[in-house]
Design a protein around this motif. Structure first.
Motif, short mmCIF file in Angstrom:
data_model
loop_
_atom_site.label_atom_id
_atom_site.label_comp_id
_atom_site.label_asym_id
_atom_site.label_seq_id
_atom_site.Cartn_x
_atom_site.Cartn_y
_atom_site.Cartn_z
N VAL A 59 0.85 -1.20 0.00
CA VAL A 59 0.00 0.00 0.00
C VAL A 59 0.88 1.25 0.00
O VAL A 59 1.52 1.57 1.00
CB VAL A 59 -0.93 0.01 1.23
N GLU A 60 0.91 1.94 -1.13
CA GLU A 60 1.72 3.15 -1.23
C GLU A 60 0.99 4.35 -0.65
O GLU A 60 1.60 5.19 0.04
CB GLU A 60 2.08 3.41 -2.69
N HIS A 61 -0.32 4.44 -0.90
CA HIS A 61 -1.11 5.55 -0.41
C HIS A 61 -2.31 5.01 0.37
O HIS A 61 -3.34 4.64 -0.23
CB HIS A 61 -1.59 6.43 -1.57
N PRO A 62 -2.23 4.94 1.70
CA PRO A 62 -3.30 4.31 2.50
C PRO A 62 -4.68 4.91 2.27
O PRO A 62 -5.65 4.18 2.11
CB PRO A 62 -2.81 4.54 3.94
N ARG A 63 -4.79 6.24 2.24
CA ARG A 63 -6.12 6.84 2.09
C ARG A 63 -6.73 6.48 0.74
O ARG A 63 -7.92 6.14 0.64
CB ARG A 63 -6.04 8.36 2.25
N ALA A 64 -5.93 6.53 -0.31
CA ALA A 64 -6.43 6.18 -1.64
C ALA A 64 -6.84 4.71 -1.69
O ALA A 64 -7.86 4.37 -2.29
CB ALA A 64 -5.36 6.47 -2.70
N TYR A 65 -6.07 3.86 -1.05
CA TYR A 65 -6.41 2.44 -1.01
C TYR A 65 -7.73 2.23 -0.30
O TYR A 65 -8.60 1.47 -0.76
CB TYR A 65 -5.29 1.67 -0.30
N LEU A 66 -7.92 2.89 0.84
CA LEU A 66 -9.14 2.72 1.62
C LEU A 66 -10.35 3.27 0.88
O LEU A 66 -11.42 2.64 0.87
CB LEU A 66 -8.99 3.41 2.97
N VAL A 67 -10.21 4.42 0.24
CA VAL A 67 -11.32 4.99 -0.52
C VAL A 67 -11.70 4.06 -1.67
O VAL A 67 -12.89 3.82 -1.92
CB VAL A 67 -10.95 6.39 -1.06
N ARG A 68 -10.71 3.53 -2.35
CA ARG A 68 -10.99 2.62 -3.47
C ARG A 68 -11.68 1.35 -2.97
O ARG A 68 -12.64 0.87 -3.60
CB ARG A 68 -9.68 2.27 -4.17
N THR A 69 -11.22 0.83 -1.84
CA THR A 69 -11.82 -0.39 -1.29
C THR A 69 -13.28 -0.15 -0.89
O THR A 69 -14.17 -0.94 -1.22
CB THR A 69 -11.03 -0.87 -0.07
N VAL A 70 -13.54 0.94 -0.19
CA VAL A 70 -14.90 1.26 0.24
C VAL A 70 -15.81 1.49 -0.96
O VAL A 70 -16.96 1.03 -0.98
CB VAL A 70 -14.89 2.50 1.17
N THR A 71 -15.31 2.17 -1.96
CA THR A 71 -16.12 2.44 -3.15
C THR A 71 -16.52 1.14 -3.85
O THR A 71 -17.69 0.95 -4.23
CB THR A 71 -15.34 3.34 -4.13
#
Length: 316
Positions: A59-71
């Motif tokens: 995971v390079e960018h945690p917030r982007a990863y989490l947003v993508r996962t939730v979406t």
């Protein structure tokens, strides 16, 4: 702790802290996509489990990863929910969520979680809704939205344009004034308490609409009630039989003025008001007991954690 444990996202306090910091944003995304606080919480919890299991070096960018996962999880949930809602008894309304006063300070956020906007979003297909929410509400670039929904950037641009035009044609813009809204709701309660139809009519716009959602589990009108005379008589009739307003608590739900109406058995319904220029334009009465829990706990909502230079100033 083993070296492998330290390598996972869930292996330390840092990962938990990162998730906690993103949680208001993640819940808001899921809620706006789904219109259900219960389903949004399920999506956020599932995303946390996925976050806990992934290795940190992936995971390079945690917030982007989490947003993508939730979406992605919310989109899957939405497709399944659409099939369930086809069999819903009566009118379907979003699950109201209690919001803190500062939510109203972000005009775009307040508008995006309003009952009126969430009902407009219900008229979009799942892909259109997700793309609209991610692009128009949260301001994510088309490329990021495309990655989240698994489509090409060109396709997402077309979907975004189509969804934006669809919403623009159906939305109603209001300029809420918290001070005026409180006064109007107080007068509404007094008029309803006495069954004064004329007084109720004086508080309503000519095209006022009352929508109630019982979900087959509580008494509710199966169709919207429209027009100030019809709505005033409908409210007066309810007041005569139920004592509307006998135990009412003022609050804010979905960044709109609202009343929590209780009986000796507990919370009976949530009545959310759409008020503009001193008149009631819409009332949303949620009576389905499965949808009342979200109005009891104040929800922190957020559109972002940091400014985005490409964020649209308004929705649609």
């Amino acid at each position: 702790m083993s070296e492998d444990d330290r390598g996972t996202a869930g292996g330390g306090d840092g990962a938990a802290r990162e998730f906690a910091e993103c949680r208001p944003l993640l819940f808001t995304i899921a809620y706006e996509i789904l219109g259900s606080a219960v389903d949004a919480e399920d999506v956020v919890q599932d995303s946390y489990l996925r976050w806990h299991a992934v290795r940190r070096e992936q995971v390079e960018h945690p917030r982007a990863y989490l947003v993508r996962t939730v979406t992605r999880q919310a989109l899957n949930h939405l497709r399944a929910a659409r099939r369930r809602r086809e069999d819903y008894v009566g009118q379907w309304l979003p699950e109201p969520v209690r919001t803190a006063p500062d939510v109203g300070e972000d005009v775009a956020l307040a508008e995006s979680v309003s009952m009126a906007m969430l009902l407009v979003l219900e008229t979009l297909g799942p892909d259109e809704r997700v793309v609209f929410v991610m692009r128009e509400v949260f301001g994510y670039p088309h490329a990021e939205v495309a990655e989240a929904v698994g489509k090409s950037e060109a396709a997402v641009r077309q979907i975004a344009h189509r969804a934006r035009e669809h919403v623009r044609a159906r939305r109603r813009r209001f300029r809420p004034d918290p001070g005026t809204a409180r006064e109007v709701v107080d007068r509404f309660l007094r008029a309803a308490g006495t069954g004064d139809v004329e007084a109720l009519m004086s508080l309503m716009a000519p095209d006022v609409v009352h929508i109630s959602d019982g979900g087959g589990r509580a008494a509710a009108a199966l169709q919207p009630v429209s027009g100030r005379t019809q709505v005033a008589r409908f409210i007066a009739g309810i007041a005569r039989t139920t004592g509307l307003g006998a135990d009412a608590e003022w609050t804010s739900c979905n960044a709109m003025p609202a009343l929590l109406l209780r009986t000796p058995d507990g919370l009976d319904s949530v009545l959310v008001f759409e008020i503009d220029e001193g008149l009631i334009h819409g009332m949303y009465a949620v009576r389905n007991p499965e949808k009342l829990g979200g109005a009891l706990v104040s929800r922190p909502l957020a559109r972002t954690e940091e400014p985005r230079t490409d964020r649209p100033r308004t929705i649609g």
